[in-house]
Design a protein around this motif. Structure first.
Motif, PDB file in Angstrom:
ATOM      1  N   ASN A  44       0.854  -1.186   0.000  1.00  0.00           N
ATOM      2  CA  ASN A  44       0.000   0.000   0.000  1.00  0.00           C
ATOM      3  C   ASN A  44       0.891   1.236   0.000  1.00  0.00           C
ATOM      4  O   ASN A  44       1.420   1.633   1.035  1.00  0.00           O
ATOM      5  CB  ASN A  44      -0.912   0.005   1.228  1.00  0.00           C
ATOM      6  CG  ASN A  44      -1.871   1.181   1.232  1.00  0.00           C
ATOM      7  OD1 ASN A  44      -1.752   2.098   0.426  1.00  0.00           O
ATOM      8  ND2 ASN A  44      -2.835   1.159   2.142  1.00  0.00           N
ATOM      9  N   TYR A  46       0.221   4.226  -0.035  1.00  0.00           N
ATOM     10  CA  TYR A  46      -0.285   5.339   0.772  1.00  0.00           C
ATOM     11  C   TYR A  46       0.193   5.242   2.220  1.00  0.00           C
ATOM     12  O   TYR A  46       0.068   6.197   2.985  1.00  0.00           O
ATOM     13  CB  TYR A  46      -1.815   5.373   0.719  1.00  0.00           C
ATOM     14  CG  TYR A  46      -2.345   5.819  -0.621  1.00  0.00           C
ATOM     15  CD1 TYR A  46      -2.110   7.103  -1.088  1.00  0.00           C
ATOM     16  CD2 TYR A  46      -3.068   4.960  -1.437  1.00  0.00           C
ATOM     17  CE1 TYR A  46      -2.578   7.525  -2.322  1.00  0.00           C
ATOM     18  CE2 TYR A  46      -3.542   5.368  -2.673  1.00  0.00           C
ATOM     19  CZ  TYR A  46      -3.290   6.648  -3.109  1.00  0.00           C
ATOM     20  OH  TYR A  46      -3.750   7.070  -4.339  1.00  0.00           O
ATOM     21  N   ASP A 116     -14.673   4.544  -6.659  1.00  0.00           N
ATOM     22  CA  ASP A 116     -13.372   4.104  -6.150  1.00  0.00           C
ATOM     23  C   ASP A 116     -12.396   5.273  -6.075  1.00  0.00           C
ATOM     24  O   ASP A 116     -11.585   5.360  -5.147  1.00  0.00           O
ATOM     25  CB  ASP A 116     -12.810   2.988  -7.032  1.00  0.00           C
ATOM     26  CG  ASP A 116     -13.642   1.713  -6.961  1.00  0.00           C
ATOM     27  OD1 ASP A 116     -13.790   1.157  -5.860  1.00  0.00           O
ATOM     28  OD2 ASP A 116     -14.152   1.288  -8.016  1.00  0.00           O
ATOM     29  N   THR A 120     -10.676   6.750  -2.705  1.00  0.00           N
ATOM     30  CA  THR A 120      -9.220   6.883  -2.586  1.00  0.00           C
ATOM     31  C   THR A 120      -8.847   8.260  -2.071  1.00  0.00           C
ATOM     32  O   THR A 120      -7.974   8.403  -1.199  1.00  0.00           O
ATOM     33  CB  THR A 120      -8.555   6.622  -3.949  1.00  0.00           C
ATOM     34  OG1 THR A 120      -8.902   5.304  -4.406  1.00  0.00           O
ATOM     35  CG2 THR A 120      -7.036   6.731  -3.847  1.00  0.00           C
ATOM     36  N   TYR A 123      -9.748   8.441   1.543  1.00  0.00           N
ATOM     37  CA  TYR A 123      -8.835   7.590   2.306  1.00  0.00           C
ATOM     38  C   TYR A 123      -7.534   8.334   2.606  1.00  0.00           C
ATOM     39  O   TYR A 123      -7.053   8.349   3.748  1.00  0.00           O
ATOM     40  CB  TYR A 123      -8.556   6.318   1.499  1.00  0.00           C
ATOM     41  CG  TYR A 123      -7.525   5.382   2.102  1.00  0.00           C
ATOM     42  CD1 TYR A 123      -7.900   4.390   2.998  1.00  0.00           C
ATOM     43  CD2 TYR A 123      -6.181   5.480   1.748  1.00  0.00           C
ATOM     44  CE1 TYR A 123      -6.954   3.524   3.539  1.00  0.00           C
ATOM     45  CE2 TYR A 123      -5.236   4.630   2.286  1.00  0.00           C
ATOM     46  CZ  TYR A 123      -5.625   3.648   3.184  1.00  0.00           C
ATOM     47  OH  TYR A 123      -4.688   2.801   3.725  1.00  0.00           O
ATOM     48  N   CYS A 124      -6.951   8.973   1.585  1.00  0.00           N
ATOM     49  CA  CYS A 124      -5.660   9.637   1.781  1.00  0.00           C
ATOM     50  C   CYS A 124      -5.780  10.936   2.575  1.00  0.00           C
ATOM     51  O   CYS A 124      -4.803  11.365   3.189  1.00  0.00           O
ATOM     52  CB  CYS A 124      -4.998   9.907   0.430  1.00  0.00           C
ATOM     53  SG  CYS A 124      -3.299  10.500   0.572  1.00  0.00           S
ATOM     54  N   LEU A 173      -5.398   4.262  -7.762  1.00  0.00           N
ATOM     55  CA  LEU A 173      -6.732   3.989  -7.226  1.00  0.00           C
ATOM     56  C   LEU A 173      -6.696   2.716  -6.388  1.00  0.00           C
ATOM     57  O   LEU A 173      -6.035   1.733  -6.753  1.00  0.00           O
ATOM     58  CB  LEU A 173      -7.744   3.789  -8.367  1.00  0.00           C
ATOM     59  CG  LEU A 173      -8.598   5.000  -8.750  1.00  0.00           C
ATOM     60  CD1 LEU A 173      -7.716   6.114  -9.276  1.00  0.00           C
ATOM     61  CD2 LEU A 173      -9.650   4.608  -9.780  1.00  0.00           C
ATOM     62  N   ILE A 174      -7.383   2.749  -5.250  1.00  0.00           N
ATOM     63  CA  ILE A 174      -7.591   1.531  -4.466  1.00  0.00           C
ATOM     64  C   ILE A 174      -9.083   1.233  -4.429  1.00  0.00           C
ATOM     65  O   ILE A 174      -9.916   2.124  -4.616  1.00  0.00           O
ATOM     66  CB  ILE A 174      -7.018   1.654  -3.036  1.00  0.00           C
ATOM     67  CG1 ILE A 174      -7.613   2.855  -2.297  1.00  0.00           C
ATOM     68  CG2 ILE A 174      -5.496   1.741  -3.084  1.00  0.00           C
ATOM     69  CD1 ILE A 174      -7.154   2.962  -0.842  1.00  0.00           C
TER      70      ILE A 174
END
Length: 568
Positions: A44, A46, A116, A120, A123-124, A173-174
């Motif tokens: 990951n 990130y 998605d 992402t 998330y970040c 992208l995750i």
């Protein structure tokens, strides 16, 4: 502004057309064997700023667009590159809209959607998430789904260079479904997702043994039914750079070895076996030394190496920082460890040419006499033991870096150079898999920087330095509050620098952007934010039987692994 619009149009029009090898069928070439002597600790990116994590994960998870070996922006998950001319970038430059390629699937067979991308971004940017790539989302106010395949990114102010979020190997992208319970402080706890992300790339993770080995299989849902040529891939980690080089160049046991930081004469001797060759690309890598501006005494506990620890008793002195730099003979470091793959530099930003400052050259010539005078004038007096001191504080430092023969050689040379100006040095080396691993529980990461001095290299995706230079903003320093993530390992903080980065983000004309980038570089070098040493090439070892490798200094070296094949 018109010049910048022309630049965007040219960038979009210049998509690489180099033909990839024709494959008989997916998986027809067996196993691809890759070796990273710096072992991978997570997949990951990130959660780690380490290059090894970014490169290895790029085999699995992908961005909307990335940079090819010429530095040209090319679409990956996106159908094309948005520009002002094609309507993808608004005239006011406050938003960019991306269209996904039709029919994209995650490796589990579910569709890739704009949701998605929205996830992402959230998330970040989640509080307490400690995202290592936060600079890529600088200035983004919203990411929204116009429809399932259309992503609109809005910016707080006009963004003349809008290719940051979801662009390059550091900003992929995750999958929202996989990571939905991993927001904020929970992010490091999601081991299954972090070790085995569901992706869109040519490979899927079969098994991941942290700091050891990763086994991959061809992605059955990859968008090109003929790729990848390899049925499986094995990425072995650990050991040392010389052993990794030998496994490709001498024995031919492996197909690709990344980051051959090995003495040039050793590589030459290995290549005589005829099993492999060294491919080199010069991009933006600079070997540099961080000087900690804050206290690092273990008694400081959680405050150690943070602003709360207070100024470093010696390294907060500008005279000390400058003296340490001019005492170094960079020519000797290049000759001993890099040869043709290195160039002495005073710049943190060494490329592309348009951004390279010529105003900072004071460090290129070693000046022991000048360094001693700087320290003497600043009150640092030579003690009977040969170590300078002032107010009971000695110029005695712990100097750490990753375990590597070239880096240990550099450490030894720098230690001797600093001894000539009355500076005592204790040398320490840490396994690269730990040093660059990003584990918030480890005391030995370069993000925590629990030492006075540390050395490593760094670079950035693509050819535009805006998001890279944003990494030295005050709020990008690793701290306990952000899980010790963030790009600003040297803890540099200058409000004027932050303002200038913001100005860069609003500037459209290429010439003006270049002038600002040079100012930012000069501030970092002249303020002693870091000590730049060597503009490094990126040498990797390639087996003579491997086809399709296109060395890339502007993105992940594994950026086109889907096109690799075995020579017939």
């Amino acid at each position: 502004m018109q010049k910048f619009r022309i630049l965007l149009a040219a960038s979009a029009a210049a998509l690489a057309v180099q033909a990839a090898p024709a494959f008989a069928e997916r998986g027809s070439d067996g196993d691809l064997k890759i070796i990273f002597w710096q072992a991978v600790s997570t997949l990951n990116p990130y959660l780690s700023g380490g290059t090894k994590e970014v490169y290895s994960s790029s085999m699995v998870i992908e961005p909307l667009a990335r940079y090819d070996e010429t530095g040209t922006l090319v679409p990956m998950l996106a159908a094309d590159i948005p520009t002002i001319e094609n309507g993808g970038v608004t005239a006011d430059m406050k938003s960019i809209t991306w269209k996904l390629k039709p029919g994209l699937k995650w490796s589990d067979g579910t569709p890739v959607t704009a949701d998605d991308a929205i996830f992402t971004w959230k998330y970040c940017t989640a509080p307490d998430g400690g995202c290592a790539q936060a600079a890529y989302y600088e200035g983004v106010t919203n990411v929204e789904a116009i429809d399932p395949s259309t992503i609109k990114i809005s910016f707080s102010e006009p963004k003349p260079y809008p290719y940051s979020a979801f662009v390059g190997a550091q900003s992929p992208l995750i999958q929202a479904a996989q990571f939905k319970d991993c927001m904020g402080a929970k992010a490091p706890e999601c081991t299954a997702a972090n070790f085995g992300p569901i992706g869109t790339g040519p490979f899927v993770v079969k098994e991941f043994k942290p700091n050891d080995v990763i086994t991959f299989e061809a992605n059955p849902n990859y968008r090109d039914p003929a790729k990848p040529a390899f049925a499986t891939a094995t990425l072995k980690g650990g050991g040392d750079a010389a052993s990794a080089a030998r496994s490709v160049l001498e024995t031919g046991e492996y197909d690709y070895a990344w980051n051959m930081q090995v003495e040039p004469e050793v590589l030459e001797q290995m290549m005589q076996a005829g099993k492999g060759k060294i491919e080199v690309a010069f991009g933006t890598q600079v070997e540099r030394i961080d000087l900690n501006p804050f206290g690092v005494d273990p008694s400081l506990g959680d405050k150690r190496s943070t602003k709360e620890a207070g100024p470093h008793p010696a390294l907060s002195d500008p005279a000390v920082r400058r003296a340490l730099s001019i005492a170094i003979d960079r020519d000797i470091l290049v000759e001993a460890g890099y040869g043709a793959n290195g160039k002495p530099t005073c710049n943190i930003l060494p490329a592309p040419d348009i951004y390279v400052s010529t105003a900072v050259d004071w460090c290129l010539k070693q000046d022991i006499e000048g360094a001693n005078k700087l320290l003497e004038d600043a009150g640092w007096k030579m003690g009977p033991d040969g170590i300078r001191e002032k107010n009971g504080v000695k110029l005695s430092f712990l100097y750490q870096t990753s375990t590597n023969s070239v880096r240990q050689g550099t450490q030894a040379l720098v230690k001797d150079m600093w001894k000539q100006i009355g500076v005592d040095v204790e040398l320490r080396n840490i396994s690269a898999s730990v040093f660059f691993g990003g584990d918030p529980a480890s005391p030995d990461t370069f993000q925590k920087f629990y030492a006075d001095v540390q050395m490593y290299t760094n670079n950035f995706d693509g050819t535009d330095p805006e998001k890279y230079m944003a990494g030295w903003k005050c709020d990008k320093a690793p701290t306990p509050a952000n899980g010790w993530q963030g790009e600003n390992e040297p803890r540099y903080c200058n409000p004027e620098y932050d303002k200038l980065v913001d100005t860069l983000g609003k500037t459209g004309k290429l010439e003006e952007r270049a002038a600002i980038a040079k100012q930012l570089n000069d501030m970092l070098s002249n303020d002693g934010a870091q000590i730049p040493l060597i503009h490094r090439g990126q040498p990797s070892a390639v087996n003579v039987t491997l086809d399709g490798v296109r060395m890339n200094a502007w993105d992940s070296e594994l950026w086109n692994v889907a096109d690799w094949s075995r020579k017939k």
